[in-house]
Motif scaffolding. Structure first.
Motif, short mmCIF file in Angstrom:
data_model
loop_
_atom_site.label_atom_id
_atom_site.label_comp_id
_atom_site.label_asym_id
_atom_site.label_seq_id
_atom_site.Cartn_x
_atom_site.Cartn_y
_atom_site.Cartn_z
N MET A 117 -25.22 -77.41 117.56
CA MET A 117 -25.84 -78.42 116.70
C MET A 117 -24.88 -79.60 116.51
N THR A 118 -25.18 -80.70 117.15
CA THR A 118 -24.27 -81.84 117.12
C THR A 118 -24.61 -82.84 116.03
N GLY A 119 -25.85 -82.90 115.61
CA GLY A 119 -26.25 -83.82 114.56
C GLY A 119 -26.23 -85.27 114.95
N LYS A 120 -26.37 -85.58 116.22
CA LYS A 120 -26.40 -86.97 116.67
C LYS A 120 -27.74 -87.62 116.33
N PHE A 121 -27.70 -88.95 116.17
CA PHE A 121 -28.91 -89.76 115.99
C PHE A 121 -29.11 -90.51 117.31
N ILE A 122 -30.20 -90.19 118.02
CA ILE A 122 -30.38 -90.63 119.40
C ILE A 122 -31.67 -91.47 119.50
N GLY A 123 -31.55 -92.64 120.09
CA GLY A 123 -32.71 -93.47 120.38
C GLY A 123 -33.23 -93.16 121.76
N VAL A 124 -34.52 -92.87 121.87
CA VAL A 124 -35.14 -92.48 123.14
C VAL A 124 -36.03 -93.63 123.64
N ALA A 164 -37.68 -79.97 119.89
CA ALA A 164 -37.55 -78.52 119.85
C ALA A 164 -36.34 -78.05 120.65
N THR A 165 -36.09 -78.69 121.78
CA THR A 165 -34.97 -78.30 122.64
C THR A 165 -33.63 -78.67 122.02
N TYR A 166 -33.57 -79.85 121.41
CA TYR A 166 -32.33 -80.33 120.79
C TYR A 166 -32.52 -80.38 119.28
N ALA A 167 -32.75 -79.20 118.71
CA ALA A 167 -33.12 -79.12 117.29
C ALA A 167 -32.01 -79.58 116.36
N GLY A 168 -30.77 -79.59 116.82
CA GLY A 168 -29.67 -80.02 115.96
C GLY A 168 -29.49 -81.52 115.89
N ASP A 169 -30.19 -82.26 116.73
CA ASP A 169 -30.08 -83.71 116.76
C ASP A 169 -31.30 -84.36 116.11
N HIS A 170 -31.16 -85.64 115.81
CA HIS A 170 -32.27 -86.44 115.28
C HIS A 170 -32.60 -87.53 116.29
N PHE A 171 -33.89 -87.81 116.44
CA PHE A 171 -34.34 -88.76 117.44
C PHE A 171 -35.19 -89.86 116.81
N ALA A 172 -35.19 -91.01 117.46
CA ALA A 172 -36.13 -92.09 117.18
C ALA A 172 -36.67 -92.56 118.52
N PHE A 173 -37.92 -93.01 118.52
CA PHE A 173 -38.55 -93.44 119.77
C PHE A 173 -38.61 -94.96 119.81
N GLN A 219 -52.62 -94.26 116.58
CA GLN A 219 -52.78 -92.92 116.01
C GLN A 219 -51.48 -92.12 116.15
N TRP A 220 -50.38 -92.81 116.05
CA TRP A 220 -49.07 -92.19 116.23
C TRP A 220 -48.86 -91.04 115.26
N GLU A 221 -48.41 -89.90 115.77
CA GLU A 221 -48.05 -88.78 114.92
C GLU A 221 -46.65 -89.01 114.36
N ARG A 222 -46.49 -88.76 113.08
CA ARG A 222 -45.19 -89.01 112.44
C ARG A 222 -44.22 -87.89 112.77
N MET A 223 -43.72 -87.93 113.98
CA MET A 223 -42.82 -86.89 114.47
C MET A 223 -41.36 -87.33 114.38
N VAL A 224 -41.09 -88.56 114.75
CA VAL A 224 -39.75 -89.13 114.68
C VAL A 224 -39.89 -90.59 114.22
N PRO A 225 -38.82 -91.20 113.72
CA PRO A 225 -38.89 -92.64 113.42
C PRO A 225 -39.21 -93.44 114.68
N LEU A 226 -39.74 -94.62 114.49
CA LEU A 226 -40.20 -95.45 115.60
C LEU A 226 -39.56 -96.82 115.52
N VAL A 227 -39.12 -97.33 116.67
CA VAL A 227 -38.57 -98.68 116.78
C VAL A 227 -39.47 -99.48 117.71
N VAL A 228 -40.03 -100.58 117.22
CA VAL A 228 -40.85 -101.46 118.04
C VAL A 228 -39.98 -102.63 118.48
N LEU A 229 -39.79 -102.75 119.79
CA LEU A 229 -38.95 -103.81 120.36
C LEU A 229 -39.82 -105.02 120.66
N ILE A 230 -39.60 -106.10 119.93
CA ILE A 230 -40.39 -107.32 120.14
C ILE A 230 -39.71 -108.10 121.25
#
Length: 209
Positions: free
Chosen positions: A1-8, A100-109, A121-132
């Motif tokens: 469990m690394t606890g990283k915050f990762i942008g996907v 589920a695979t990287y349960a110790g990390d946090h992701f944003a899309f 109809q986005w499911e609130r699964m991870v935070p979302l970043v909209v790139l303008i």
């Protein structure tokens, strides 16, 4: 469990170019991510039936572009590993498996504002970043999606808060994979390409007219 915050950032990478690096670096520096992951898609759901550059070429080009930035930028084939032949993987399916695979990390899309219409109809699964991105409306706040999106708009994301979303101004980033493919097909050069990718495109016979 690394606890990283990762942008996907999901990419076709057809081809990967300097604009992809620039927008990834912008998100990395301004939103406090520990890493940015490029997840190369085997097939986009809204591009079914179109001829696409083979996945292994697109993935190889992405790796070449990302290599100089390996301290914070990684390339993954996670979505391709989930795919059934000729069946697209939806972003929420990929993210569900990823979290589920990287349960110790946090992701944003991270997603381009040109694809914002697909996420009503986005499911609130991870935070979302909209790139303008450059070439799209700067009056983002006036769009129906921005007004009606089911979540809290914030100026800066917090890791683990799936109901949050933010917009990131990347209007000065105008590079386009489509324009690059068209330029190469006409016999022109594309300054947005790294030298390594530019050298491999004719070697692999890509983007011929």
């Amino acid at each position: 469990m690394t606890g990283k915050f990762i942008g996907v950032l999901g990419l076709s990478a057809d081809p990967a170019h300097s604009g992809h690096v620039a927008v990834s670096k912008l998100a990395y520096e301004q939103l406090g991510f520990d890493e940015i992951w490029w997840v190369i898609t085997p097939m986009q759901p809204w591009k079914q039936g179109q001829t696409a550059t083979p996945f292994y070429h697109r993935y190889a080009m992405a790796e070449l572009v990302a290599a100089p930035h390996h301290q914070w930028l990684q390339v993954h084939d996670f979505e391709a590993a989930l795919a059934v032949e000729r069946e697209p993987i939806r972003s929420y399916t990929m993210l569900r498996a990823l979290t589920a695979t990287y349960a110790g990390d946090h992701f944003a899309f991270l997603m381009g504002s040109d694809n914002w219409q697909y996420f009503h109809q986005w499911e609130r699964m991870v935070p979302l970043v909209v790139l303008i991105l450059g070439g799209h409306s700067s009056d983002f706040a006036a769009t129906a999606a921005a007004r009606n999106f089911p979540g809290q708009r914030v100026g800066r994301l917090t890791a683990g808060r799936a109901g949050e979303w933010c917009a990131l101004d990347a209007l000065n980033i105008t590079a386009s994979s489509t324009a690059i493919r068209q330029a190469i097909a006409r016999g022109h050069t594309a300054p947005e390409l790294s030298p390594e990718v530019a050298a491999n495109i004719p070697r692999w016979g890509l983007y011929k007219p």
